[in-house]
Design an enzyme around this catalytic site. Structure first.
Site, PDB file in Angstrom:
ATOM      1  N   ARG A   1       0.855  -1.181   0.000  1.00  0.00           N
ATOM      2  CA  ARG A   1       0.000   0.000   0.000  1.00  0.00           C
ATOM      3  C   ARG A   1       0.895   1.236   0.000  1.00  0.00           C
ATOM      4  NH1 ARG A   1      -4.796   1.305   4.297  1.00  0.00           N
ATOM      5  NH2 ARG A   1      -3.125   1.092   5.834  1.00  0.00           N
TER       6      ARG A   1
ATOM      7  N   ASP B   1       9.055   0.114  -9.560  1.00  0.00           N
ATOM      8  CA  ASP B   1      10.448  -0.106  -9.948  1.00  0.00           C
ATOM      9  C   ASP B   1      11.170  -1.041  -8.985  1.00  0.00           C
ATOM     10  OD1 ASP B   1      10.108   1.518 -12.124  1.00  0.00           O
ATOM     11  OD2 ASP B   1      11.347   3.177 -11.394  1.00  0.00           O
TER      12      ASP B   1
ATOM     13  N   GLU C   1     -12.360   4.908   0.996  1.00  0.00           N
ATOM     14  CA  GLU C   1     -12.307   5.121   2.441  1.00  0.00           C
ATOM     15  C   GLU C   1     -13.222   6.236   2.925  1.00  0.00           C
ATOM     16  OE1 GLU C   1      -7.983   4.529   3.845  1.00  0.00           O
ATOM     17  OE2 GLU C   1      -7.778   5.539   1.903  1.00  0.00           O
TER      18      GLU C   1
ATOM     19  N   ASP D   1     -11.538   4.018   8.072  1.00  0.00           N
ATOM     20  CA  ASP D   1     -11.764   5.377   7.584  1.00  0.00           C
ATOM     21  C   ASP D   1     -13.190   5.564   7.088  1.00  0.00           C
ATOM     22  OD1 ASP D   1      -9.242   7.007   7.729  1.00  0.00           O
ATOM     23  OD2 ASP D   1      -8.449   5.254   6.715  1.00  0.00           O
TER      24      ASP D   1
END
Length: 256
Positions: free
Chosen positions: A67, A81, A146, A172
């Site tokens: 996350r 990357d 959220e 949330d």
């Protein structure tokens, strides 16, 4: 097998949240039997270096999701990357937000991800000759809803091309709906059910952090595809507390 392949099986994928920000503990969690583990870059004390160490520790053992701290395209690029191919991006409230996140995971002309394949671990430092052309095929992107605003736009968000699934941030969302600290409030549970049905209706995957093992199984039976069943911090906190309660003969009261 990629996480995309695992989700395509139709079987619920049970995962473990990792917040200890340490490669050593990540290796332990990777071998726990979970279908996937998540490195939390939003609320855990992670840096790009600690994320890299955990990805390396879990390599070849389990599928790793991470996350990001927010929707910042620079951080999305850096996570990719490093070799993170499964992303959970928080704070998505509109289809425009979702489209921006997708663009950050795609190379031009399909998106705006920066090109640097020889410095890129995901491309095996330039040894993966087809990486620039095929990278998007293995990327699994979940956007996180959220808020009440995100709830209102869930169908439009899920329909954005390149979004593989919608993951609800229950804590949330509960706060946004006026139920701070009570993710099991009936209004929150109803909202979760609405998101699940909506996401499934447009052919996308639904995910959430369940409140207990029983809750995990319940949501899986309803069709949830990506189910977090606990965290490394929670396991450590409960396990150590229980250990000393047993030694001292205290009454054991364990929560999830």
């Amino acid at each position: 097998m990629t996480l995309k392949d695992q989700l395509a099986s139709g079987e619920p994928q049970y995962g473990l949240w990792m917040g200890l920000a340490n490669p050593y503990s990540a290796e332990i969690c990777a071998g726990s039997g979970a279908d996937w583990v998540l490195i939390d870059g939003e609320h855990a004390p992670n840096t790009l270096t600690t994320v890299l160490g955990q990805v390396q520790s879990a390599r070849g053992i389990v599928e790793v999701m991470a996350r990001t701290p927010d929707r910042d395209p620079t951080l999305i690029k850096q996570y990719l990357d490093l070799g993170v191919r499964n992303l959970l991006v928080p704070g998505v409230e509109t289809p425009e937000h979702a489209a921006e996140v997708v663009a950050a995971t795609r190379y031009p002309p399909a998106g705006n991800r920066g090109v640097a394949s020889t410095l890129n671990r995901a491309a095996d430092f330039g040894r993966h000759a087809d990486y620039l052309r095929t990278a998007h095929e293995s990327i699994c992107l979940f956007v996180q809803i959220e808020s009440a605003a995100g709830l209102e736009s869930v169908k439009e968000i899920a329909l954005v091309q390149g979004v593989d699934g919608v993951f609800v941030g229950t804590g949330d969302l509960a706060a946004s709906l006026g139920h701070l600290g009570n993710a099991r409030h009936p209004e929150v549970r109803e909202a979760l059910g609405h998101v699940l049905e909506t996401v499934q209706s447009v052919g996308r995957h639904f995910g959430l952090y369940a409140s207990s093992p029983a809750d995990s199984r319940e949501w899986a039976m309803k069709g949830a595809a990506l189910v977090a069943v606990g965290s490394d911090i929670g396991v450590l906190q409960r396990g150590t507390r229980q250990l000393f309660q047993q030694v001292r003969g205290d009454v054991i009261r364990t929560g999830w």
